[in-house]
Scaffold this motif. Structure first.
Motif, short mmCIF file in Angstrom:
data_model
loop_
_atom_site.label_atom_id
_atom_site.label_comp_id
_atom_site.label_asym_id
_atom_site.label_seq_id
_atom_site.Cartn_x
_atom_site.Cartn_y
_atom_site.Cartn_z
N GLY A 146 36.10 -13.40 27.45
CA GLY A 146 36.61 -14.26 26.39
C GLY A 146 38.09 -14.05 26.16
O GLY A 146 38.86 -15.00 26.04
N ASN B 35 34.21 -15.85 20.92
CA ASN B 35 33.69 -17.17 21.26
C ASN B 35 34.77 -18.24 21.10
O ASN B 35 35.92 -17.96 20.75
N GLU C 213 29.41 -22.88 15.87
CA GLU C 213 29.12 -21.44 15.80
C GLU C 213 30.20 -20.76 15.01
O GLU C 213 31.39 -21.07 15.16
#
Length: 453
Positions: free
Chosen positions: A295, A357, A349
């Motif tokens: 990420g 994320n 999310e």
């Protein structure tokens, strides 16, 4: 029956509870706090005693000798320290106050400093309405942006251990938005925007990458040893049991060097990595740290693409664009990422630093571009040279962060931060920040430069 494992630190569990189960603050408060800290830097240039001659005075007070291997010979070290101290009062002290004792008035603080800055610009109190130095102006603004984030990070890593630091600004457990959640991502992005890849220069060889990553790996093990005790298996940290921030930085540096991605494809590849599902099975005790590397690497790649698009002409030329060209685009991108981060956080999310994320990446991009966009308004202030303090930190960004970690460790070993009064905590933070500023200024004055990244 197994004997309960005892900690070498009697207050270890109290400190773990102190930084656990936190939910962060709102995006609006984060936006406001980011704005007020950025505007402080501009106001220093408007009202600071040495703002007009900060960079020039430092050069005038020091003379480079061609035979001294790059070290600076002082003409008046006392005056340089005086300039550094004034910059400390104008920049660092407000940073500390706005993130501690004045934190409950964030919206009022933001409105006040914004109106003050607007008054300075509209009144034309400091000369012509608009001045721009083109490439030189953009280079200074990028440096100021990177220094501002580093200063805030260095202050927060110690302030978070005191009760005077609001818990909503501390790192969240898994989901949430807070000031300290943005630290790791901001560090990665700030380096990617002006990296060799963003400038169109071929990536480093793996041997050079390992050399640059080795100090980070060493710091990672040092951090692991210093924070571990005989009960370390009981508590799982934000990245897992054994993982920490320095291992993540080293992993991103090595990945970027192993896989050579052209700047034009960095943003696409970064988004693909973010959208790809990562394994949820417990393959190790450090699954969070290991998987989050991808990420943060994707964030780095997106930053490379943005840096190449905003600041550099083309892939074959590392020359900078003008500040005027980049300013509008930075603001458009910042507001777009803020909107996207809000939509993702509410409807897809929640923002998660621990997983790095897509919502987290867009929030980091929004916040960092906001800081850069505000600092780019310095062209409306004729006296927009870098201050002596900014120049000092700019020369040794990562080294200053490593020193801040060492000083933070010394303070925690010497003081029980959980039981310190607000007045004492504020005094400790001021002394800590001043010692850090003096050390970095000393290195700048004598031409000492450490290169890790």
């Amino acid at each position: 029956m197994d004997t309960p494992v005892k900690s070498l630190n009697p207050n270890k569990h109290l400190k773990e509870q102190f930084v656990s189960n936190l939910n962060g603050s709102s995006m609006l408060e984060l936006f406001s706090l980011t704005a007020v800290l950025s505007i402080v830097v501009l106001l220093q240039r408007a009202f600071g005693f040495n703002s007009q001659t900060g960079a020039d005075s430092a050069e005038a007070l020091s003379k480079k000798d061609d035979n001294d291997n790059g070290f600076l010979r002082t003409k008046n070290f006392t005056k340089y320290i005086a300039m550094l101290s004034l910059d400390f009062l104008y920049i660092v002290v407000p940073f500390i106050l706005y993130t501690t004792v004045l934190a409950d008035w964030t919206y009022i603080n933001t409105t006040t400093v914004a109106l003050l800055l607007l008054f300075c610009i509209l009144a034309g109190r400091f000369g012509s309405f608009f001045q721009e130095d083109g490439v030189q102006s953009l280079r200074q603004n990028i440096s100021s942006y990177r220094v501002s984030l580093m200063l805030l990070t260095c202050l927060c890593i110690l302030a978070v251990d005191f009760k005077i630091f609001p818990r909503r600004y501390a790192k969240t457990e898994t989901y949430g938005t807070s000031l300290m959640d943005l630290g790791v991502g901001s560090f990665v992005l700030a380096n990617s925007l002006v990296s060799r890849q963003a400038r169109g220069i071929s990536t480093l060889k793996i041997s050079n990458s390992l050399c640059s990553a080795s100090p980070l790996i060493f710091l990672g093990f040092a951090r692991l040893i210093s924070t571990s005790s005989v009960d370390y298996q009981v508590h799982v940290g934000e990245y897992g049991v054994h993982w920490n921030f320095f291992f993540t930085l080293a992993g991103v540096a090595i990945l970027t060097s192993i896989i050579n991605v052209p700047p034009s494809y960095c943003g696409i590849l970064g988004l693909l990595i973010l959208l790809d599902k990562r394994g949820a099975d417990l393959i190790s005790q450090n699954k969070e740290g290991i998987f989050s590397i991808f990420g943060y690497w994707s964030l780095y790649l997106v930053g490379v693409q943005l840096g190449n698009f905003l600041f550099f002409e083309n892939h074959a030329n590392s020359s900078l664009r003008t500040n005027k060209w980049a300013r509008i685009r930075v603001w458009v991108l910042s507001l777009s990422f803020w909107l996207l981060a809000y939509i993702l956080d509410r409807h897809v999310e929640r923002v998660s630093r621990r997983m790095c994320n897509l919502a987290y990446v867009t929030l980091v991009l929004a916040q960092n571009l906001q800081v850069l966009g505000i600092i780019m308004l310095s062209d409306y202030i004729p006296r927009h040279k870098l201050s002596a303090l900014e120049e000092a930190f700019d020369q040794n960004l990562l080294a200053s962060f490593l020193l801040a970690n060492v000083l933070t460790g010394l303070v925690n070993l010497s003081v029980d931060t959980l039981f310190v009064s607000s007045v004492s905590a504020l005094a400790i933070l001021q002394v800590y920040a001043f010692v850090l500023s003096l050390a970095v200024g000393f290195a700048k004055f004598y031409g000492i430069k450490f290169k890790f990244w």
